[in-house]
Each structure stands twice: as structure tokens, then as C-alpha cells.
Design a protein around this motif. Structure first.
Motif, short mmCIF file in Angstrom:
data_model
loop_
_atom_site.label_atom_id
_atom_site.label_comp_id
_atom_site.label_asym_id
_atom_site.label_seq_id
_atom_site.Cartn_x
_atom_site.Cartn_y
_atom_site.Cartn_z
N LEU A 61 -4.01 1.28 -0.04
CA LEU A 61 -2.60 1.53 0.20
C LEU A 61 -2.42 2.83 0.96
N PRO A 62 -1.52 2.87 1.93
CA PRO A 62 -1.27 4.12 2.65
C PRO A 62 -0.65 5.16 1.74
N ARG A 63 -0.94 6.38 2.01
CA ARG A 63 -0.43 7.47 1.17
C ARG A 63 0.96 7.86 1.65
N THR A 64 1.93 7.00 1.40
CA THR A 64 3.31 7.26 1.79
C THR A 64 4.19 7.08 0.57
N GLU A 65 5.35 7.71 0.62
CA GLU A 65 6.29 7.62 -0.49
C GLU A 65 6.85 6.21 -0.63
N ALA A 66 7.08 5.53 0.50
CA ALA A 66 7.60 4.17 0.45
C ALA A 66 6.61 3.23 -0.23
N ALA A 67 5.31 3.40 0.06
CA ALA A 67 4.31 2.55 -0.59
C ALA A 67 4.26 2.79 -2.08
N LEU B 38 6.73 3.81 -3.97
CA LEU B 38 7.93 3.23 -4.57
C LEU B 38 7.79 1.71 -4.71
N ARG B 39 7.18 1.05 -3.71
CA ARG B 39 6.98 -0.39 -3.81
C ARG B 39 6.05 -0.75 -4.96
N VAL B 40 5.00 0.05 -5.14
CA VAL B 40 4.07 -0.21 -6.24
C VAL B 40 4.77 -0.03 -7.58
N LEU B 41 5.58 1.03 -7.71
CA LEU B 41 6.30 1.26 -8.96
C LEU B 41 7.29 0.15 -9.25
#
Length: 210
Positions: free
Chosen positions: A145-151, A153-156
Motif C-alpha cells: 500500500l502507498p504511504r498516503t493518508e488517503a490509503a 483512511l481507506r484501510v481504516l
């Protein structure tokens, strides 16, 4: 600050650490941030004063013969009571611009560190080490997974939906009553909507039940 000032007469003070109880080991690395640093210890019982030179320790031991040391004096008063609370509150107010600047600086350093690690890993990929082993990284059709805030949030959100599906539905009697009440309310709402739609179709002469 008061302890540093008191013991500065014995020599140059390197650091002062206050603790609730004696702790073995070396002092932990201090955090440079003034927004995300650990909360100061209040009501401490032990303080470690570190001098830059060993001579300061001997001079500090000799202070016991001179009597007690006063932390609060007329020249250097220590704030107490309401004045202390006001000063603590004013210090707790964070400047948004300063906080944003510190966070941006931290994230730039973090991104730079990650980029250097990835570049180093890419350079060492496929190159055997001293024992002849080749490091294999996770790449291909399903990369990490890319180390981004959007990713993140999607995982959470995905984990939250999984937990919601695992919860027991209509396990308690009150849950069963609530579900039945909601179902009846939805049926009544749909019935009223159908009545309005049929009345509109009758007015437009489009209602043909047969």
C-alpha cells in the motif's frame, strides 16, 4: 530551570531530568518539538542533575554544608497559584502557523528519508550479500500500500465495515423490537409514497390498473 540555576554555581549544567521515582539507565533522547514533546512531570520526587565536568559533582556535594537551597527567591520567583495557572494556559495555546510549519518540516524530512531508503533498496535489489543471499522485495501485481493518508483512511474504513458485519444483529430483545419498528415505519412510508404516485397518475390519466 530553577534547578539548573541553583546548581550552575557548581559548574556548567548539561541537563536536568525530573522523575516520579528513581529510574536506572541513561536518559532518553529528548524530543526537539515543543508541540509533540512529552508532558512534564509534576510533583516529582527525584531529579538528576548532569554536569559537563566531574568537578561539578564534587562542588554540588559541598553545598550541603551551606544549608538548604531556595528555589524561589525575590530575584528569581517561582510562579504559584493563579499566576501559574494563567502562565500554563497561555503556554498551552498553540499557534496554528507554527504548528503547521513544524508538521510540514517533519513530513518533508520523513519523505526524504523514505525516498533514500527506497533508492537504497532499489540499488541493492538483486545484489547478493556477503553470504550470497539475495533480498527479495514485494513487487509485482499486488505491491504494498502507498504511504498516503488517503490509503490509510481507506484501510481504516474497510476494517470498520468488517467489524460492523461481525456484530450480532437482533441479539437482544430491544434490538429485535427496534428492527421491527423500523421495518413497519419504512413500510408505512413506502405506502404513502405509492398513494401519492397513484393519485398523480390518476390526475394525469395514466393510471391503468387493468
Amino acid at each position: 530551570d530553577s534547578l539548573s540555576r541553583l546548581f550552575s554555581r557548581c559548574g556548567r549544567v548539561q541537563s536536568v531530568e525530573v522523575c516520579e521515582k528513581p529510574e536506572p539507565g541513561e536518559k532518553k533522547e529528548e524530543v526537539a518539538s515543543r508541540f509533540f514533546s512529552a508532558r512534564p512531570v509534576t510533583g516529582f520526587r527525584v531529579a538528576y542533575v548532569v554536569f559537563r565536568k566531574p568537578a561539578g559533582v564534587q562542588a554540588a556535594k559541598a553545598l550541603s554544608r551551606e544549608g538548604p537551597l531556595l528555589i524561589s527567591t525575590e530575584s528569581h520567583p517561582v510562579k504559584t497559584g493563579i499566576s501559574k495557572w494563567i502562565a500554563s494556559y497561555e503556554a498551552s495555546v498553540v499557534d496554528p502557523e507554527e504548528l503547521k510549519a513544524e508538521v510540514d518540516t517533519y513530513m518533508q524530512d520523513y519523505d526524504k528519508k523514505i525516498a533514500e531508503e527506497e533508492a537504497k533498496a532499489a540499488k541493492e535489489e538483486g545484489v547478493p550479500d556477503e553470504e550470497g543471499w539475495v533480498k527479495v522485495t514485494r513487487k509485482g501485481r499486488k505491491p504494498g500500500l502507498p504511504r498516503t493518508e488517503a490509503a490509510n483512511l481507506r484501510v481504516l474504513e474497510r476494517e470498520k465495515r468488517k467489524r460492523a458485519r461481525k456484530e450480532l444483529l437482533n441479539f437482544y430483545a430491544w434490538q429485535h423490537r427496534e428492527s421491527k419498528r423500523e421495518h413497519i415505519a419504512q413500510l408505512r412510508k413506502k405506502f404513502e409514497e405509492d398513494k401519492q404516485r397513484i393519485a398523480l397518475m390518476r390526475a394525469q390519466r395514466k393510471f391503468r390498473p387493468y
